[in-house]
Write an enzyme that holds these catalytic residues in place. Structure first.
Site, PDB file in Angstrom:
ATOM      1  N   ASP A  71       0.813  -1.221   0.000  1.00  0.00           N
ATOM      2  CA  ASP A  71       0.000   0.000   0.000  1.00  0.00           C
ATOM      3  C   ASP A  71       0.843   1.268   0.000  1.00  0.00           C
ATOM      4  O   ASP A  71       1.994   1.258   0.462  1.00  0.00           O
ATOM      5  CB  ASP A  71      -0.912   0.033   1.232  1.00  0.00           C
ATOM      6  CG  ASP A  71      -2.091  -0.902   1.096  1.00  0.00           C
ATOM      7  OD1 ASP A  71      -2.122  -1.671   0.122  1.00  0.00           O
ATOM      8  OD2 ASP A  71      -2.973  -0.872   1.976  1.00  0.00           O
ATOM      9  N   HIS A 223       3.646  -2.651   3.129  1.00  0.00           N
ATOM     10  CA  HIS A 223       3.738  -1.260   2.639  1.00  0.00           C
ATOM     11  C   HIS A 223       5.073  -1.047   1.933  1.00  0.00           C
ATOM     12  O   HIS A 223       6.110  -1.570   2.375  1.00  0.00           O
ATOM     13  CB  HIS A 223       3.615  -0.263   3.797  1.00  0.00           C
ATOM     14  CG  HIS A 223       2.280  -0.302   4.487  1.00  0.00           C
ATOM     15  ND1 HIS A 223       1.984  -1.251   5.452  1.00  0.00           N
ATOM     16  CD2 HIS A 223       1.171   0.465   4.353  1.00  0.00           C
ATOM     17  CE1 HIS A 223       0.747  -1.063   5.895  1.00  0.00           C
ATOM     18  NE2 HIS A 223       0.227  -0.023   5.236  1.00  0.00           N
TER      19      HIS A 223
END
Length: 704
Positions: A71, A223
């Site tokens: 993300d 991430h």
């Protein structure tokens, strides 16, 4: 054109702020809410939620397959390292990109697609969508798709809401958003396992959190942006080989689900819109980088100039005010002086100008050169029938021609020049010619002051004259490279004028032009602070604009005309080595870059950091106030006008910026600017002074 340039710069900064989440960003995060309106099948289902047909369903990743998802990227530092780790381990993943990051780093998006990874949307500005309207949600999706189309030429049907978690965490706030997203044609992807890598718990803890129960399939949340992702990269090199050894395959989502690709090509107008968007973002970032560099340059120049002015003006004052100071071996200078007063339609001012000269305590010959006036200026002076005053008439030919005509009619070797709207004090002429006691001095600059300073615009010009002009002249005097003898109050040796060919009309700044020519001829040019002259400054914005436009454009012309001074040798080359670069920096380049201070001020006030921006602006203002106060003390002026200094910085300075920009445009486009006559009111007079004896005509005085 200057307005267009300023608007374009602000537009680029706005675009940059938009793509750096400084504009329209919303950092609110919802708290937990009831979940009674969320279908049970959703809360107990898989991480892939399909609500596109009105009958929501979920999908799970088959056993033996893992979908790594990343993300918040792409990040210029960490995304390449994540991609390298995936490539080393022959793994595929899904990157949920934000529009802001994809717009800024499109090359990384292209690399993701090229290496077989899948792209999903993660909104443009990363807001919590449960707080947003449907219009804002549509905007976040469309802008995210625009960035993806521009970066990689594709669209994606995968979406992950910011701040999402597992399906069982879906509540009454997030579920309506998921339904609406599905109606827009998207699959919503949440997670099975959250590696919690954004907390940086350590490599082993990330690996443990990302490992599913033996044999189970999973969507894993990681991430590649938002901070230091070093632990995430190291965890990948540990997690992937370990699970591959257990028979797991690391695939992108649609491959893991044996579904059609989530990517569809973008063509036609939509593709060109995306490419144009990426181009503009790249341009805004590059322009902003240049602007920040320019801001650093102007900051250095402003601070450097203020420091130099304070230091050198203090040295100048200490030297010239010492008890044993003398201008040269020929002091005091008592020989008669010819005062030239060029006049064009100065009927309202000329009487006060001439009478102030007659009160001079130094022997003067006054020559009023009427340059084709149509308001009776010459008749008015002749009608005064004053001793020692001559009127010379000529057809209108401009100020330089009028001064040359006056020079041809002058009887003396020391020539004082002034404007027809200026008033001298009794001691002005005497103070102005004292530096000629030094035979090396060819020209002297006097201390021009604003006489009509009772209005706000007059007060602003008064501050500018005292601080910007006279403090500058002290600095340039010490450096021996005075760039301008003010037209309102200056003096020359006749021989210096004749050697350089007299006054020239090559530029609109004839005073700057002649000063530079005198320097190049090897003469010294100095500043006589006690030679005060009171001039009538423009009283309207239009007249001020006209005057400063002519000054700035004329200065550029003079710099260009005397550019060869940069390579000249010997004593005459000092002006080229020191003066011309300083004038170009402080009078042309620095004012051109100075608007950046205010552009970034507005940007900081609107988009932050507001407190630091305000502190920085007041810091600059404090420096300017110190310099202004010091210059006022040196000139023995009251400090009261400095009350308007903050307002001057906000309003008056902006006007000067635009004037200079317009001058640049005129110069670059090869335009010609004609002389513009200012309308005078004739209300300026010198302040009260000690009684001085009435000047007598020269033929009644003893020759000294």
């Amino acid at each position: 054109m200057p307005l267009f340039v300023l608007v374009a710069l602000m537009a680029m900064l706005m675009l940059r702020g938009y793509t750096h989440s400084e504009i329209l960003a919303d950092y609110r995060v919802r708290s937990a809410a009831p979940a009674d309106r969320v279908p049970r099948a959703i809360r107990e289902g898989g991480p892939v939620i399909d609500s596109r047909g009105g009958r929501p369903t979920t999908l799970k990743v088959p056993d033996g397959r893992i979908v790594l998802t990343f993300d918040d990227g792409p990040d210029p530092r960490w995304t390449p390292k994540v991609l390298d780790a995936l490539k080393r381990n022959n793994a595929r993943a899904v990157f949920f990109i934000t529009g802001t990051m994809a717009s800024r780093y499109p090359d990384l998006v292209r690399r993701m697609v090229k290496e077989g990874h899948e792209i999903g949307l993660h909104t443009f500005n990363h807001p919590d969508l449960s707080y947003q309207s449907k219009k804002r949600i549509d905007w976040e999706l469309s802008q995210n798709q625009l960035a993806l189309a521009g970066a990689a030429g594709i669209r994606s049907s995968l979406f992950r809401p910011p701040y999402s978690a597992q399906a069982k965490a879906m509540d009454n706030n997030s579920w309506p958003v998921t339904e609406y997203i599905g109606n827009r044609g998207y699959l919503t992807i949440v997670t099975d396992l959250d590696a919690d890598d954004w907390h940086k718990p350590g490599v082993d803890e990330i690996v443990r959190s990302a490992t599913p129960e033996r044999g189970k399939g999973a969507v894993v949340l990681l991430h590649d942006s938002g901070g230091d992702r070093g632990q995430t990269v190291r965890a990948l090199d540990k997690l992937i080989p370990r699970l591959q050894g257990q028979g797991y395959r690391f695939q992108n989502l649609t491959r893991a689900l044996d579904a059609p690709s989530a990517h569809t090509p973008v063509t036609g107008l939509d593709l060109w819109k995306g490419k144009a968007w990426i181009f503009l973002i790249d341009a805004s970032d590059n322009i902003t980088t240049v602007l920040v560099a320019g801001l650093a340059v102007i900051g250095f120049l402003v601070i450097g100039r203020f420091g130099l002015m304070l230091l050198l003006s203090a040295l100048h004052a200490r030297r010239t005010r010492a008890r044993d100071f003398t201008w040269g071996p020929g002091a005091p200078v008592t020989e008669p002086v010819s005062v030239l007063v060029p006049a064009y339609n100065e009927a309202k001012c000329i009487e006060g100008t001439v009478r102030s000269l007659l009160r001079s305590d130094h022997p003067v010959e006054i020559i009023v050169v009427d340059d084709g006036s149509t308001d009776g200026t010459a008749l008015l002076v002749e009608g005064m029938e004053l001793p020692g005053v001559r009127v010379v008439r000529q057809l209108n030919a401009g100020k330089p021609a009028a001064l040359n005509r006056g020079l041809a009619n002058a009887r003396h070797d020391l020539i004082v020049m002034m404007d027809g709207d200026t008033v001298f004090e009794p001691s002005t002429v005497g103070e102005l010619v004292q530096p000629f006691a030094d035979p090396r001095v060819g020209a002297v600059a006097g201390n021009a002051k604003v006489g009509n300073k009772d209005t706000l615009i007059g007060a602003w010009q008064h501050i500018e004259y005292v601080m910007g002009f006279n403090l500058d002249r002290r600095m340039y005097d010490v450096l021996q490279c005075m760039p301008t003898i003010p037209g309102a109050v200056g003096a020359f040796r006749r021989s210096a004028l004749e050697r350089v060919g007299g006054m020239s009309d090559d530029t609109l700044a004839e005073d700057t032009d002649i000063t530079m020519a005198v320097h190049r001829d090897g003469w010294r040019v100095v500043y006589a602070e006690k030679a005060r002259a009171w001039t009538e400054a423009p009283e309207s914005v239009q007249q001020l604009w006209s005057q400063r436009y002519r000054w700035s454009y004329g200065t550029m012309q003079a710099i260009w005309k005397h550019r060869r001074a940069l390579v000249e040798r010997g004593p005459s080359g000092r002006f080229g080595r020191v003066g011309l670069p300083l004038v170009s920096l402080f009078m042309v380049l620095a004012p051109l870059l100075a608007p950046l201070i205010d552009v970034f001020l507005v940007y900081g006030l609107v988009f932050g950091p507001t407190e630091k921006t305000v502190l920085a602006w007041f810091g600059v203002l404090a420096i300017q106030f110190v310099c202004a106060a010091y210059s006022f003390v040196l000139d023995r002026e009251r400090l009261t006008p400095l009350i308007s200094l903050p307002l001057q910085q906000i309003l008056y300075r902006q006007l000067m910026y635009v004037v200079l920009l317009q001058s640049w445009m005129t110069a670059l486009t090869g335009g010609r600017l004609r002389w513009q006559k200012l309308r005078r009111k004739g209300g300026v007079s010198a302040p009260p002074a000690e009684p001085a004896r009435q000047a007598r005509p020269l033929d009644e005085r003893p020759v000294r």
